[in-house]
Design a protein around this motif. Structure first.
Motif, PDB file in Angstrom:
ATOM      1  N   ALA A  13      -3.806 -12.261  -2.267  1.00 12.93           N
ATOM      2  CA  ALA A  13      -3.859 -11.064  -1.420  1.00 12.93           C
ATOM      3  C   ALA A  13      -3.241 -11.357  -0.051  1.00 12.93           C
ATOM      4  O   ALA A  13      -2.519 -10.529   0.511  1.00 12.93           O
ATOM      5  CB  ALA A  13      -5.304 -10.591  -1.265  1.00 12.93           C
ATOM      6  N   HIS A  14      -3.520 -12.533   0.494  1.00 11.29           N
ATOM      7  CA  HIS A  14      -2.927 -12.942   1.777  1.00 11.29           C
ATOM      8  C   HIS A  14      -1.397 -12.927   1.660  1.00 11.29           C
ATOM      9  O   HIS A  14      -0.706 -12.370   2.517  1.00 11.29           O
ATOM     10  CB  HIS A  14      -3.439 -14.338   2.149  1.00 11.29           C
ATOM     11  N   GLU A  15      -0.884 -13.523   0.600  1.00 11.30           N
ATOM     12  CA  GLU A  15       0.578 -13.592   0.424  1.00 11.30           C
ATOM     13  C   GLU A  15       1.174 -12.199   0.212  1.00 11.30           C
ATOM     14  O   GLU A  15       2.226 -11.881   0.764  1.00 11.30           O
ATOM     15  CB  GLU A  15       0.930 -14.518  -0.748  1.00 11.30           C
ATOM     16  N   ILE A  16       0.486 -11.382  -0.585  1.00  9.43           N
ATOM     17  CA  ILE A  16       0.976 -10.015  -0.834  1.00  9.43           C
ATOM     18  C   ILE A  16       1.020  -9.219   0.477  1.00  9.43           C
ATOM     19  O   ILE A  16       1.947  -8.448   0.717  1.00  9.43           O
ATOM     20  CB  ILE A  16       0.104  -9.319  -1.911  1.00  9.43           C
ATOM     21  N   MET A  17       0.026  -9.447   1.347  1.00  9.03           N
ATOM     22  CA  MET A  17       0.011  -8.746   2.643  1.00  9.03           C
ATOM     23  C   MET A  17       1.220  -9.122   3.495  1.00  9.03           C
ATOM     24  O   MET A  17       1.802  -8.276   4.166  1.00  9.03           O
ATOM     25  CB  MET A  17      -1.283  -9.026   3.415  1.00  9.03           C
ATOM     26  N   HIS A  18       1.621 -10.385   3.475  1.00  9.18           N
ATOM     27  CA  HIS A  18       2.824 -10.773   4.218  1.00  9.18           C
ATOM     28  C   HIS A  18       4.006  -9.906   3.777  1.00  9.18           C
ATOM     29  O   HIS A  18       4.801  -9.450   4.594  1.00  9.18           O
ATOM     30  CB  HIS A  18       3.179 -12.247   3.955  1.00  9.18           C
ATOM     31  N   ALA A  19       4.111  -9.690   2.457  1.00  2.84           N
ATOM     32  CA  ALA A  19       5.244  -8.921   1.935  1.00  2.84           C
ATOM     33  C   ALA A  19       5.138  -7.440   2.289  1.00  2.84           C
ATOM     34  O   ALA A  19       6.076  -6.878   2.858  1.00  2.84           O
ATOM     35  CB  ALA A  19       5.351  -9.113   0.421  1.00  2.84           C
ATOM     36  N   GLN A  72       0.435 -13.002  12.803  1.00  2.00           N
ATOM     37  CA  GLN A  72       0.742 -12.499  11.454  1.00  2.00           C
ATOM     38  C   GLN A  72      -0.158 -13.151  10.413  1.00  2.00           C
ATOM     39  O   GLN A  72      -0.588 -12.499   9.458  1.00  2.00           O
ATOM     40  CB  GLN A  72       2.212 -12.764  11.102  1.00  2.00           C
ATOM     41  N   GLU A  73      -0.445 -14.443  10.591  1.00  2.00           N
ATOM     42  CA  GLU A  73      -1.345 -15.123   9.654  1.00  2.00           C
ATOM     43  C   GLU A  73      -2.732 -14.494   9.690  1.00  2.00           C
ATOM     44  O   GLU A  73      -3.342 -14.226   8.653  1.00  2.00           O
ATOM     45  CB  GLU A  73      -1.444 -16.620   9.978  1.00  2.00           C
ATOM     46  N   LEU A  74      -3.230 -14.255  10.911  1.00  2.00           N
ATOM     47  CA  LEU A  74      -4.561 -13.653  11.047  1.00  2.00           C
ATOM     48  C   LEU A  74      -4.586 -12.247  10.449  1.00  2.00           C
ATOM     49  O   LEU A  74      -5.566 -11.843   9.833  1.00  2.00           O
ATOM     50  CB  LEU A  74      -4.991 -13.623  12.522  1.00  2.00           C
TER      51      LEU A  74
END
Ligand SMILES: [Zn+2]
Length: 238
Positions: A120-126, A174-176
């Motif tokens: 989910a974290h990675e998908i949010m970056h996209a 962005q990470e947060l």
């Protein structure tokens, strides 16, 4: 006259500051992703069938949810691959290009909920267009880059130490954001918030310097603290 000239220069400035587009960023990401995938294809791509099936089973509903919640991403050519290569961990590039390494998941001994949190974290970056926003921030900091060929700019954003240092604070934010939005997103998919937050506990526990922020990532301890607080709030308001 001078006033008009200044207004004109501002317009030119605003125009060049938008020189990078999502389409350009996605095309660049697709090319970088292809390069990495082709390299792994020499023997380490999707080389553990069971692990690949586990990741796909967790990722598929999350990707479908992303397509519903972020309609722009419904048109993307989403890709998900796994590897046992220990040098990779997990990432998402613009346009929904994901890679997850079994070595990383094994090292942290992630449960399904924790792996869902990572995805989910990675998908949010996209879906939050973090790559594009990073380029826009770099242009704000160094407007001269508007005239730089995109491929060079793209290379610099990940390799030019001076630029990376300037972007470090922005990247940490962005990470947060990916942590927070990812936790909320995976909870909407049905995962219990506390079980999701446990991913960050493991991250902090396995980190060699849990209290120190890396170049572009907030400290694991602060990420665990934020996730724990958010999960507690969510469970309290149920
Ligand atoms: Zn991240």
């Amino acid at each position: 006259m001078l006033r008009y000239l200044i207004a004109f220069l501002f317009l030119v400035q605003a125009g060049t500051a938008q020189a990078v587009t999502q389409a350009e960023v996605m095309a660049g990401s697709a090319k970088l992703y292809r390069g990495q995938i082709d390299e792994l294809r020499k023997g380490r791509l999707d080389d553990d069938e069971r692990f690949g099936a586990r990741v796909a089973a967790l990722a598929r509903p999350l990707i479908e949810q992303a397509k519903r919640e972020f309609p722009e991403s419904a048109a993307w050519d989403w890709e998900l691959h796994t590897t046992t290569d220990g040098d990779a961990n997990a990432f998402a590039m613009a346009g929904g290009k994901l890679l997850v390494s079994r070595a990383y998941v094994d090292e942290l001994a992630l449960s399904d909920a924790e792996l869902a949190m990572l995805l989910a974290h990675e998908i949010m970056h996209a879906v939050l267009r973090h790559n594009l926003k990073e380029f826009e921030e770099a242009l704000r900091l160094e407007p001269g880059r508007a005239t730089q060929p995109f491929a060079e700019f793209e290379h610099d954003i990940d390799n030019d130490n001076a630029l990376m240092r300037k972007l470090a604070g922005f990247n940490q934010q962005q990470e947060l954001e990916a942590d927070r939005e990812g936790l909320l997103f995976a909870a909407r998919a049905g995962w219990p918030p506390q079980a999701l937050a446990a991913y960050f506990r493991k991250l902090a526990k396995h980190s060699h310097s849990a209290n120190f922020a890396r170049f572009d990532h907030p400290s694991p301890a602060s990420r665990w603290h934020a996730a724990r607080e958010l999960a507690a709030q969510m469970e309290a308001s149920r």
